[in-house]
Design a protein around this motif. Sequence first.
Motif: not given
Length: 445
Positions: A393-402, A421-429, A438-443
Amino acid sequence: MRVLFLDCISGISGDMTVGALCDLGVKPSAFEWELSKLDIGDFHMHFERQQRQAIEGVKFGIHEGATHRHEQNAPCTCGGHEHHHEEHEGHEDKHEHHHDAHDHSHHHGHEHTHEADHVHGRSHAQIRALIEASELSPFVKTHALSIFHRVAVAEGKIHGQPPEEVAFHEVGALDSIADIICACVGIEQLGIDEVRVSPLFDGRGWVKCAHGQFPVPCPATLEILSGIPLGQIDEPFEFITPTGAAIAAEFASSFGVMPTLRVEKIGYGIGSRILPNRPNVLRAVLGEVDAPSASPYLTDTVVRVATNLDDLSPEIAGAVLNRLMDAGALDAALLPIQMKKNRPGVQLSVLCEEAALGKIADLLFAETTAFGIRMDRVERWKLDRRFETVSTPFGEITVKLGLRGDVVVQTAPEFESCRAASEQTGQPLRAVYEAAKHASQFKQD
């Protein structure tokens, strides 16, 4: 995996290697048949059961002509030089044949002796042509040519000649050619997957050569073993011949203690000289080593550097960690420890690649109060890594997969991507990080 371990308890020479391989089960007729594929004229081989200090093994020798001749105090030749040895009493032969000093392609009492009228060496080019024109197997041809090339490079460097112009004396004689060819034949016949060699040492003193007096280790041996650990013991004999050195350098995958293996057979190659303090034998151990199981993880070896400190300020310690990472450290950490006199302190621990070790060490001595550092090499198992983006919901985020193979077993949102993304949206880090996790669990699924 079938491993041959050469235990050089009294050094190594060509004839001792062939004798040990014969004692492991290679038939003398196999050696004779393969050597006959070279256009070197008539020769006579002998494989005799002999003892050195109650250890029995095989003494290998070869002479020109169809029949065996006995000549004592014959000059020994090798590696482009000629060495003479007095006859040694006390041979423990089980047969009538007696030979003084084992030759060596730089004799020190290893390998066989040559009759004086048969010291007619061949050039490197002639030997190469003989091998290439023969019907020897590709394995034997490849390794024999490589061994002769090693000797030619060493001799050429010593005498200031290109390798192709080197004229062999002893190494070009029949016995040294036989040593090298038969060593290659024996290793192929036994179906060996890997050769390992014990730590090498030589004696001290001098050997008399065609070019004058040479110190032990002789120059050719030192050149051939360049880059290989070599020690010296306080015994007035030459223990490693140039031919033996070249065979070891060609085949050894490593130099060290005997690996853990299931021993199948043990063979002994007998040297001619009677040594006062040790049996003059080359011990060859044939056995099976469990091949390492294929790991699903990536593996590498890195250097771990550590030092204990009790007088470094926290401010400087924190700054040093940053400097270490900038200098190429893979990881750096401070661990609380209890030091002598009950002083609280920290252990500064660093992981780095071998190439960065010098720079890391310089930084530790310059930036900390360390008077010494400890180093060891450690193996790492690690997951393969891949970077992807996930939608939140806060935009595209880069994740590292092992990944272990093709399976994703770890996911971790990249901190800098979450912070942006936190600075851009003003949402807590933390909210951004949890959404990316949570989104990376689908990966991973």
